[in-house]
Design an enzyme around this catalytic site. Structure first.
Site: not given
Length: 272
Positions: A44, A102
């Site tokens: 992110y 992730h």
């Protein structure tokens, strides 16, 4: 154990795709609303902003739950631990409450990355560990490989996607699910039945969606930059959906089956 995934009424605040001061301000506003669980990731690019906001928010660190996720590009011995150490530094110097992989490893062999995750946990670089976007078979592998409990599998989960098979397998394996894309990036508003269900409770379609997720035993993660919407997403504990209403949303999920992450480069062959 991580508070985000042990509290049956826990709601998390997501930070993708927020960056810079927008991310910092949103986290501060979310704390003011009442959120205590925050989700970020190396991918992110906002770990530093999330960490800075939580450091200045005035809430003791012991009352906060911070989740971050390791980027798939760092799934090798040379990069894994240094990347986690960089995440810890960005987040303020303390180990995250929860460290996730992730995405599954490209090619399907998840064991090496899981071994590296276990190593990070044993070194004290995370208080608990888990996975994200794992299939049933990959969850089974995670349970067999990891000595530490698999605290969660964070997956796309909303009323437009039938994840009943994955949820049943997760329950069998003792892995709590947590939900990202909880309102399907706004796609739920295209389906009037959710708004109709909300009218009966004085709630919005988004609140109905989040409540449905919660009643499935899944922890919803939502994101907004508007305090009004943050508060609405948080205020989902003062009503319940009936079995009939839950079944109606189940039917919608099975009929539409809209997967937002279908074309992500690391996406595995999903269970359907």
């Amino acid at each position: 154990m991580n508070l985000l995934y042990t509290g049956v009424n826990q709601r998390g605040f997501g930070t993708w795709p927020l960056t810079g001061d927008t991310a910092r301000r949103a986290v501060l506003d979310a704390v003011e609303v009442g959120y205590r669980a925050f989700d970020t990731a190396q991918m992110y690019g906002n770990e530093a902003e999330v960490g800075a906001a939580l450091a200045e928010c005035g809430v003791p660190r012991s009352e906060l739950c911070i989740t971050t996720k390791v980027h798939p590009d760092n799934y090798d011995e040379a990069r894994f631990l240094p990347s986690v150490e960089e995440s810890i530094k960005a987040l303020g110097g303390e180990a995250p409450d929860l460290l996730l992989l992730h995405w599954p490893t490209l090619g399907g062999d998840v064991v090496p990355a899981l071994t590296l995750l276990q190593n990070a946990f044993e070194r004290g670089l995370a208080r608990s560990i888990g996975v994200s976007n794992y299939t049933i078979a990959q969850m089974e592998t995670a349970v067999s490989v990891l000595d530490a409990p698999v605290t969660t599998n964070q997956v796309e989960f909303h009323p437009l996607l039938d994840q009943s098979k994955l949820l049943a397998a997760a329950s069998r394996l003792g892995i709590p699910l947590s939900a990202y894309c909880s309102i399907a990036r706004g796609k739920i508003f295209e389906h009037p039945e959710l708004a109709e269900l909300g009218e009966a409770h004085g709630k919005s379609a988004a609140q109905v969606s989040l409540r449905w997720i919660l009643q499935k035993g899944v922890s919803p993660i939502s994101m907004s930059t508007k305090p009004k919407n943050m508060r609405a997403n948080f205020d989902i504990l003062d009503f319940s959906l009936s079995n009939v209403e839950m079944a109606r949303i189940d039917e919608l999920a099975a009929r539409v089956h809209h997967r937002i992450t279908a074309s992500v480069p690391w996406a595995p062959k999903w269970d359907v």
